[in-house]
Design a protein around this motif. Structure first.
Motif, PDB file in Angstrom:
ATOM      1  N   THR A 174      52.036  49.072  -0.815  1.00 27.40           N
ATOM      2  CA  THR A 174      52.099  47.669  -0.402  1.00 27.40           C
ATOM      3  C   THR A 174      53.095  46.888  -1.255  1.00 27.40           C
ATOM      4  O   THR A 174      53.888  46.096  -0.731  1.00 27.40           O
ATOM      5  N   ASP A 180      56.579  47.884  -0.296  1.00 26.14           N
ATOM      6  CA  ASP A 180      56.894  47.306   1.009  1.00 26.14           C
ATOM      7  C   ASP A 180      57.201  45.815   0.871  1.00 26.14           C
ATOM      8  O   ASP A 180      58.150  45.312   1.475  1.00 26.14           O
ATOM      9  N   ASN A 181      56.423  45.106   0.066  1.00 22.01           N
ATOM     10  CA  ASN A 181      56.677  43.676  -0.168  1.00 22.01           C
ATOM     11  C   ASN A 181      58.042  43.465  -0.827  1.00 22.01           C
ATOM     12  O   ASN A 181      58.779  42.545  -0.469  1.00 22.01           O
ATOM     13  N   GLN A 199      60.619  43.841   1.849  1.00 26.26           N
ATOM     14  CA  GLN A 199      60.670  42.670   2.730  1.00 26.26           C
ATOM     15  C   GLN A 199      61.352  41.485   2.051  1.00 26.26           C
ATOM     16  O   GLN A 199      62.017  40.680   2.709  1.00 26.26           O
ATOM     17  N   LYS A 200      61.225  41.383   0.721  1.00 30.28           N
ATOM     18  CA  LYS A 200      61.861  40.288  -0.025  1.00 30.28           C
ATOM     19  C   LYS A 200      63.327  40.583  -0.346  1.00 30.28           C
ATOM     20  O   LYS A 200      64.032  39.729  -0.863  1.00 30.28           O
TER      21      LYS A 200
END
Length: 139
Positions: A33, A36-37, A40-41
């Protein structure tokens, strides 16, 4: 990000997990997670490898730190005061690193030896006050 920078190569969730588990208990899904974050950033890029991804830092740790400092500085209503306060917090080693960095950024063409500065300053003064050098020499 520290773990991704540590290897300086694309890493899998499993590699980061195993490294973190040497210090503490953490779940695979937690690491997945977080990575993945970060993706995405825009902090990491990823490339599929089978059913998993390999994650790689988009920028260096130094560039990340510079971006944080620039962001904090740009939010100040008094940038000069912010810099003075920041410099006041620095250790002697950090101040030396700052001086070294300024020398690097200025480049060799702007660096001047003290002896090179003196004649130019005297020359500029003489151009402003043509008779001052002769009068000073006679004193």
């Amino acid at each position: 990000m520290t773990r991704v920078w540590k290897w300086n190569r694309p890493v899998t969730v499993r590699e980061v997990l195993e490294d973190l588990q040497q210090e503490r208990t953490i779940a695979y899904t937690t690491v997945m997670t977080v990575l993945d974050n970060l993706h995405q950033k825009g902090w990491v890029r990823r490339e599929a490898e089978g059913r998993a991804y390999r994650y790689e830092a988009v920028s260096t740790r130094a560039a990340y730190a510079a971006a944080l400092m620039n962001d904090a500085w740009s939010q100040s209503d008094n940038p000069a005061a912010a810099l003075v306060a920041f410099f006041g917090m620095m250790s002697e080693e950090q101040r030396q690193a700052l001086q070294d960095a300024v020398r690097i950024v200025q480049g060799p063409e702007t660096r001047q030896a003290p002896e090179a500065v003196e004649p130019r300053a005297a020359q500029a003064e003489q151009q402003e006050n043509p008779g001052s050098a002769e009068g000073a020499a006679g004193r």
